[in-house]
Design a protein around this motif. Sequence first.
Motif, PDB file in Angstrom:
ATOM      1  N   VAL A  19      51.236  72.559 -32.436  1.00  9.45           N
ATOM      2  CA  VAL A  19      52.365  73.145 -31.723  1.00  9.45           C
ATOM      3  C   VAL A  19      51.887  73.899 -30.492  1.00  9.45           C
ATOM      4  O   VAL A  19      52.430  73.760 -29.396  1.00  9.45           O
ATOM      5  CB  VAL A  19      53.159  74.092 -32.644  1.00  9.45           C
ATOM      6  CG1 VAL A  19      54.243  74.841 -31.868  1.00  9.45           C
ATOM      7  CG2 VAL A  19      53.788  73.317 -33.793  1.00  9.45           C
ATOM      8  N   ALA A  20      50.857  74.720 -30.657  1.00  7.62           N
ATOM      9  CA  ALA A  20      50.286  75.511 -29.567  1.00  7.62           C
ATOM     10  C   ALA A  20      48.825  75.749 -29.916  1.00  7.62           C
ATOM     11  O   ALA A  20      48.362  75.374 -31.004  1.00  7.62           O
ATOM     12  CB  ALA A  20      51.037  76.833 -29.394  1.00  7.62           C
ATOM     13  N   GLU A  21      48.103  76.388 -29.015  1.00 10.50           N
ATOM     14  CA  GLU A  21      46.702  76.686 -29.278  1.00 10.50           C
ATOM     15  C   GLU A  21      46.587  77.544 -30.537  1.00 10.50           C
ATOM     16  O   GLU A  21      47.188  78.604 -30.649  1.00 10.50           O
ATOM     17  CB  GLU A  21      46.094  77.442 -28.097  1.00 10.50           C
ATOM     18  CG  GLU A  21      44.618  77.754 -28.257  1.00 10.50           C
ATOM     19  CD  GLU A  21      43.734  76.505 -28.254  1.00 10.50           C
ATOM     20  OE1 GLU A  21      42.655  76.547 -28.892  1.00 10.50           O
ATOM     21  OE2 GLU A  21      44.126  75.501 -27.616  1.00 10.50           O
ATOM     22  N   GLY A  22      45.850  77.023 -31.520  1.00 14.03           N
ATOM     23  CA  GLY A  22      45.649  77.753 -32.759  1.00 14.03           C
ATOM     24  C   GLY A  22      46.838  77.759 -33.699  1.00 14.03           C
ATOM     25  O   GLY A  22      46.865  78.553 -34.643  1.00 14.03           O
ATOM     26  N   LEU A  23      47.803  76.851 -33.500  1.00 15.81           N
ATOM     27  CA  LEU A  23      49.032  76.840 -34.302  1.00 15.81           C
ATOM     28  C   LEU A  23      49.436  75.416 -34.635  1.00 15.81           C
ATOM     29  O   LEU A  23      49.559  74.570 -33.742  1.00 15.81           O
ATOM     30  CB  LEU A  23      50.152  77.540 -33.532  1.00 15.81           C
ATOM     31  CG  LEU A  23      51.586  77.433 -34.057  1.00 15.81           C
ATOM     32  CD1 LEU A  23      51.718  78.041 -35.437  1.00 15.81           C
ATOM     33  CD2 LEU A  23      52.550  78.111 -33.095  1.00 15.81           C
ATOM     34  N   TRP A  24      49.666  75.161 -35.930  1.00 23.28           N
ATOM     35  CA  TRP A  24      50.104  73.851 -36.409  1.00 23.28           C
ATOM     36  C   TRP A  24      51.254  74.053 -37.395  1.00 23.28           C
ATOM     37  O   TRP A  24      51.400  75.126 -37.984  1.00 23.28           O
ATOM     38  CB  TRP A  24      48.978  73.125 -37.159  1.00 23.28           C
ATOM     39  CG  TRP A  24      47.800  72.749 -36.341  1.00 23.28           C
ATOM     40  CD1 TRP A  24      47.492  71.515 -35.825  1.00 23.28           C
ATOM     41  CD2 TRP A  24      46.714  73.610 -35.945  1.00 23.28           C
ATOM     42  NE1 TRP A  24      46.308  71.557 -35.140  1.00 23.28           N
ATOM     43  CE2 TRP A  24      45.812  72.830 -35.183  1.00 23.28           C
ATOM     44  CE3 TRP A  24      46.426  74.957 -36.143  1.00 23.28           C
ATOM     45  CZ2 TRP A  24      44.647  73.363 -34.639  1.00 23.28           C
ATOM     46  CZ3 TRP A  24      45.267  75.488 -35.594  1.00 23.28           C
ATOM     47  CH2 TRP A  24      44.392  74.697 -34.851  1.00 23.28           C
ATOM     48  N   ILE A  25      52.065  73.014 -37.568  1.00 21.53           N
ATOM     49  CA  ILE A  25      53.046  73.001 -38.643  1.00 21.53           C
ATOM     50  C   ILE A  25      52.751  71.819 -39.560  1.00 21.53           C
ATOM     51  O   ILE A  25      52.167  70.810 -39.143  1.00 21.53           O
ATOM     52  CB  ILE A  25      54.500  72.924 -38.126  1.00 21.53           C
ATOM     53  CG1 ILE A  25      54.722  71.664 -37.271  1.00 21.53           C
ATOM     54  CG2 ILE A  25      54.873  74.190 -37.366  1.00 21.53           C
ATOM     55  CD1 ILE A  25      56.180  71.436 -36.894  1.00 21.53           C
TER      56      ILE A  25
END
Length: 248
Positions: A19-25
């Motif tokens: 989703v973003a740097e350092g962020l997943w779903i």
Amino acid sequence: MAEPAHPATYPPLDQPKPVAEGLWIVDSGPLRVLGLPLPVRMTVLRLRDGGLWLHSPTRHTAALQRALQEIGPIRHLVAPNIAHWSFLQAWQRHCPEARIWAAPELRRRRAVRKSRLRLDHDLAGAAPEPWAGEIEQRVVPGAGGFREVAFFHQPSRSLLLTDLVQNLEPGKLPPLVRPLARLAGVTAPEGGTPAYLRALLRLRRRDAAEAARQMLAWQPERVIFAHGAWFELDGTAALRRALSWLLR
């Protein structure tokens, strides 16, 4: 041949999606609650030390664990409210070194005590040392022991909720259950707090509204939650609409 995903879900399932740097779903499900097929979502953060922080873990699979471990070691498993804990045991069994962080009141639940789930730490209003300075948090209180902890990931300006906001897309639901979702107040595009949870929060309205105002003060760019289409854009405005009933 793999079984096709349920129409209510958000495939691909059971795999990390950036989703973003350092962020997943990780999308999974569906779970069935009062006849509603609920898609369910985990959020994964990579902390500055490289370790992974799993918010509301969904069902465990060996393939998902391998995919996550390619991103970083799994160090924290977070049960963010008193309802989202049922998949923790499988993750704990396969990731025994990960620490379990529990929403306030979770360990008091009879089902949790009977399960013998190991809970290492109770969450509070302030971020603990492992993620202080990266993730802010606030406890949202309700009656009947309900607690949900809201988290704000500073690097990505993302607010992480669980059940406080749901946003089910009617077109992804069976026709017969769409009226139930509308009555519950959780249909897209604006979403909202389910009716049963509104009732619990109204009994602690002053404290719950104060927590909601704190979430808005963080000015999130996106809001990710466990059930439905999360708010990818204009997160602060979308959150204000979804919680307007509480802020009035």
